[in-house]
Every structure is written in structure tokens, then in C-alpha cells.
Design an enzyme around this catalytic site. Structure first.
Site, mmCIF file in Angstrom:
data_model
loop_
_atom_site.group_PDB
_atom_site.id
_atom_site.type_symbol
_atom_site.label_atom_id
_atom_site.label_comp_id
_atom_site.label_asym_id
_atom_site.label_seq_id
_atom_site.Cartn_x
_atom_site.Cartn_y
_atom_site.Cartn_z
ATOM 1 N N GLU A 80 9.578 -18.059 4.380
ATOM 2 C CA GLU A 80 11.006 -17.785 4.243
ATOM 3 C C GLU A 80 11.425 -16.541 5.010
ATOM 4 O O GLU A 80 10.621 -15.660 5.301
ATOM 5 C CB GLU A 80 11.386 -17.663 2.767
ATOM 6 C CG GLU A 80 10.521 -16.690 2.010
ATOM 7 C CD GLU A 80 10.812 -16.695 0.511
ATOM 8 O OE1 GLU A 80 10.765 -17.761 -0.115
ATOM 9 O OE2 GLU A 80 11.073 -15.613 -0.030
ATOM 10 N N CYS A 134 14.844 -10.173 7.767
ATOM 11 C CA CYS A 134 13.610 -9.830 7.081
ATOM 12 C C CYS A 134 12.669 -11.009 7.301
ATOM 13 O O CYS A 134 12.940 -12.112 6.826
ATOM 14 C CB CYS A 134 13.949 -9.634 5.602
ATOM 15 S SG CYS A 134 12.549 -9.356 4.555
ATOM 16 N N CYS A 184 0.134 -14.158 0.263
ATOM 17 C CA CYS A 184 -0.215 -12.742 0.416
ATOM 18 C C CYS A 184 -1.370 -12.437 -0.520
ATOM 19 O O CYS A 184 -1.417 -12.941 -1.646
ATOM 20 C CB CYS A 184 0.993 -11.868 0.061
ATOM 21 S SG CYS A 184 0.695 -10.098 0.282
ATOM 22 N N CYS A 191 0.494 -7.505 -5.763
ATOM 23 C CA CYS A 191 1.270 -6.478 -6.461
ATOM 24 C C CYS A 191 1.866 -7.119 -7.725
ATOM 25 O O CYS A 191 2.373 -8.243 -7.681
ATOM 26 C CB CYS A 191 2.381 -5.946 -5.565
ATOM 27 S SG CYS A 191 1.760 -5.120 -4.093
ATOM 28 N N CYS A 205 5.554 -8.530 -7.687
ATOM 29 C CA CYS A 205 6.028 -9.256 -6.502
ATOM 30 C C CYS A 205 5.681 -10.734 -6.575
ATOM 31 O O CYS A 205 4.562 -11.108 -6.927
ATOM 32 C CB CYS A 205 5.415 -8.640 -5.246
ATOM 33 S SG CYS A 205 5.924 -9.463 -3.734
HETATM 34 N N1 SAH Z 1 3.585 -6.259 2.101
HETATM 35 C C1 SAH Z 1 4.545 -5.333 2.600
HETATM 36 C C2 SAH Z 1 5.884 -5.937 2.956
HETATM 37 C C3 SAH Z 1 6.476 -6.995 2.069
HETATM 38 S S1 SAH Z 1 7.430 -6.590 0.670
HETATM 39 C C4 SAH Z 1 4.712 -4.183 1.636
HETATM 40 O O1 SAH Z 1 4.119 -4.209 0.569
HETATM 41 O O2 SAH Z 1 5.402 -3.218 1.971
HETATM 42 C C5 SAH Z 1 8.731 -5.535 1.119
HETATM 43 C C6 SAH Z 1 9.104 -4.602 -0.016
HETATM 44 O O3 SAH Z 1 9.725 -5.307 -1.115
HETATM 45 C C7 SAH Z 1 7.888 -3.896 -0.604
HETATM 46 O O4 SAH Z 1 8.197 -2.539 -0.821
HETATM 47 C C8 SAH Z 1 7.713 -4.638 -1.910
HETATM 48 O O5 SAH Z 1 6.963 -3.876 -2.821
HETATM 49 C C9 SAH Z 1 9.139 -4.896 -2.330
HETATM 50 N N2 SAH Z 1 9.328 -5.935 -3.370
HETATM 51 C C10 SAH Z 1 8.509 -6.939 -3.736
HETATM 52 N N3 SAH Z 1 9.043 -7.654 -4.754
HETATM 53 C C11 SAH Z 1 10.235 -7.082 -5.045
HETATM 54 C C12 SAH Z 1 11.252 -7.354 -6.016
HETATM 55 N N4 SAH Z 1 11.153 -8.367 -6.869
HETATM 56 N N5 SAH Z 1 12.331 -6.543 -6.037
HETATM 57 C C13 SAH Z 1 12.463 -5.512 -5.145
HETATM 58 N N6 SAH Z 1 11.542 -5.213 -4.218
HETATM 59 C C14 SAH Z 1 10.428 -5.984 -4.170
#
Ligand code: SAH
Length: 336
Positions: free
Chosen positions: A82, A95, A102, A106, A109
Site C-alpha cells: 500500500e 508514503c 515487515c 513493533c 504497528c
Molecule cells: N520501519 C520504518 C518505517 C515505517 S513506519 C520505521 O520504523 O521508522 C513509519 C512511522 O509510523 C514509524 O515511526 C512507525 O513507528 C509509525 N507508526 C506505525 N504504526 C503507527 C500507528 N498506528 N500510528 C501512528 N504511527 C505509527
């Protein structure tokens, strides 16, 4: 990349400037077939036909929200990814995803619900931009690698993607308009620092101490805060850049006054700022977002402790635009 194309043309005893001609045809004129490459001789076009193919990722779904479009694409092998497009007063930002799934898991996420299936190839990331530009009939001005995937877990393809995006014969998007976001893969931060590109780097921090960060971001077990901070400082010094940290505010988890204090200690003396991100609530994850007022309290505490910060404007929470949300929804519908 243009370099790879130059090497190819040299290998078939052709002039290397043909690489520029191919780039012009692909990225300026946006041609859709070899026969449309009218700036290149028929003979060379026939050779290109033998060695390359045109391949498009397929746009399956487009959701439109207020100033945000979200797209679901299908790759040639059936995998789905996406991308999110945002309209701002200063331009349009995209984006993009860098992997199918992945491996970073986390806790908050959605992307990590599906383990990494494979890395995206450079052109599969470029295609997200080309197709969305065609859909909106407008040029994209900013690129962020914040979709599904960990860009530094797919380093070479991501760098090749950026080379094409940034090249003035390619998409010509300036490096200051390009941001890579990483959860903190330390060896790649050093590699990136040593490349001396001018792309922006953002670090997903999300916790000010190892105990909490271990829980929220398992990558912290491999690369704890001390090592991460050293790498980030090295990057800042080598590239003379201000450091950007992302910090999602999770209600009651990382938004207490003591966390603000710990953050200010962690970033003390660094030319850094924190981008506070309202959490985009994800079903079943159990984390709650903070209200605007609660975010302001945390913001004020940081400012008081001399940490520069901003609160990110929310985009797309009306259309499942947080990492991995649209994809997961579609997969659920299909019952997989
Ligand atoms: N893997 C990379 C990039 C992808 S996520 C990273 O970790 O930076 C991009 C950003 O969105 C990251 O800071 C991630 O922690 C955040 N993110 C993930 N899920 C989210 C959510 N539900 N709400 C807000 N930010 C989120």
C-alpha cells in the site's frame, strides 16, 4: 539506476548516453512500451525488448479521504502493498512501502502482523510514485519511506530507488524532499552516514529508555539506545544534519512526565528535534491515542526541558491510513 543502464549499454557495445535517453523516455515522457522510445534507434529498441520488460504493479483499490488518498497495489507475484498520498499546501507527498510485510514487530504497528515475505525491488517502489502521479495527474513533490517495511532492512533496493527518484533525469525530486524513516538498524545508519547523501533521516524512537523500548520495539534488543544514539550522532556529525526523531504518543505508556524528562536527558546536547505523532489507533492492538490536550501537555514538558518538538498533523485516520491498515483489512475480507 542510470549507472546500471550505462553499464548495460557498455556491455552491449553501445554508447553509454543511451542510458540517459532511456531515462528520459521512462521518467519524463512516461512511455509505456519499447516502441514508444522514439528517441532510440529501432535496432537498440529490439535489443532492449530482448533484455528487459515493462512491468506495472496493479492498482487494486483507491480510497479517498480528506486530503489523503490510500492505494492498494498488487505485485506481479500476487503480493499486495500500500501507499498513501497526502495533499498539502506546499505540495503532494507520498508514503511508499519498501517491503511486503515487515520483520520488526513493533507492538503498536499493524505492518508487522505479516512477517516479511520479501523485499520490494527498486522499480516496485518507483512504480508506486509513477502510478499515483498518473492517477492524480499531478507531480509528487515529497517522498517519505514510511509505508510498510523497514527501509534499512532492504538497503540496496531502497538506495537504488532513491537514486532514480532523486536523479534530475529521473523523477527529479530533491533530496531535501525525501525522508527515510528507520526503527534503528544501527549498522545501516553508519552505512547511510558514510554515503553522504542529502536525504532526510528520521529515527523511530517511541521510548526514552531501554526497558520500555524493548517492549515496544523488539529491534531494541539487537540495537539498544546507547548504540542507536552513537550511530545517530555519527550520522549528524558526518552529514552536518539536524536529527529527527519520531515519537508516537501512546496513552499511559510513553507519555508520562518522567518520559519527557528521560527524553530530554537522552537528547541533551544534540542538534535534534522530536516529531510527536498522534497514534492512529489500530484495532486489537490495545494502545490508545492521546487527546490533543494531552499531547500539548507532553509537548510543553519537552519544550520546558529544552527539547525542540512539533506535533504531527494527523492525516488519513478516516481511511485506515496508518501503516499496514488497509492491507490487513483487505486480507481479512478475503479470509486469509
Ligand atoms: N520501519 C520504518 C518505517 C515505517 S513506519 C520505521 O520504523 O521508522 C513509519 C512511522 O509510523 C514509524 O515511526 C512507525 O513507528 C509509525 N507508526 C506505525 N504504526 C503507527 C500507528 N498506528 N500510528 C501512528 N504511527 C505509527
Amino acid at each position: 539506476t542510470i549507472k546500471e543502464l550505462e553499464d548495460y549499454f557498455i556491455s552491449i557495445n553501445e554508447k553509454k548516453f543511451r542510458a540517459v535517453q532511456v531515462y528520459e523516455a521512462l521518467y519524463k515522457r512516461r512511455i509505456k512500451s519499447f516502441d514508444d522510445m522514439t528517441n532510440i534507434s529501432k535496432e537498440v529498441r529490439e535489443k532492449l525488448k530482448q533484455d528487459f520488460s515493462f512491468y506495472k504493479i496493479k492498482m487494486l483499490i483507491k480510497q479517498q479521504g480528506k486530503n489523503v488518498n490510500k492505494y492498494l497495489f498488487e505485485l506481479e507475484d500476487g503480493n499486495k502493498i500500500e501507499s498513501v498520498l497526502m495533499f498539502h499546501d506546499y505540495g503532494t507527498s507520498i508514503c511508499v512501502s519498501s517491503q511486503v510485510g515487515c520483520n520488526m514487530t513493533c507492538a503498536f504497528c499493524e505492518s508487522g502482523r505479516l512477517k516479511k515475505v520479501r523485499n520490494l525491488l527498486a522499480y516496485e517502489i518507483v512504480q508506486q510514485i509513477l502510478q499515483i502521479e498518473e492517477d492524480i495527474n499531478k507531480r509528487i513533490t515529497h517522498v517519505v519511506l514510511m509505508g510498510i517495511g523497514e527501509p534499512f532492512d532492504n538497503y540496496d533496493n531502497v538506495m537504488n530507488f532513491l537514486a532514480t527518484v532523486n536523479h534530475d533525469r529521473g523523477l527529479g525530486i530533491g533530496s531535501r524532499h525525501i525522508t527515510i524513516s528507520t526503527c534503528g538498524i544501527v549498522p545501516r545508519i553508519y552505512d547511510f552516514a558514510n554515503e553522504h547523501t542529502q536525504y532526510n533521516l528520521a529515527i523511530s524512537l517511541h521510548a526514552p529508555n531501554d526497558e520500555l523500548r524493548d517492549k515496544l520495539m523488539p529491534v531494541n534488543h539487537a540495537y539498544p539506545l546507547k548504540e542507536l544514539m552513537e550511530a545517530v550522532k555519527y550520522y549528524g556529525q558526518e552529514n552536518n544534519r539536524r536529527l529527527t526523531f519520531e515519537y508516537i504518543l501512546l496513552n499511559g505508556v510513553n507519555d508520562r512526565p518522567e518520559h519527557a524528562k528521560q527524553l530530554s536527558k537522552l537528547l541533551h546536547g544534540m542538534n535534534a528535534y522530536i516529531n510527536l505523532i498522534p497514534y492512529n489507533a489500530v484495532d486489537e492492538k490495545g494502545f490508545k491515542s492521546v487527546s490533543h490536550d494531552e499531547a500539548m501537555v507532553f509537548y510543553d514538558l519537552l519544550m520546558k526541558n529544552h527539547v525542540r518538538c512539533t506535533i504531527r498533523k494527523e492525516h488519513g485516520n478516516d481511511i485506515d491510513a496508518a501503516c499496514g491498515q488497509l492491507r490487513i483489512k483487505e486480507i481479512k475480507k478475503e479470509g486469509i
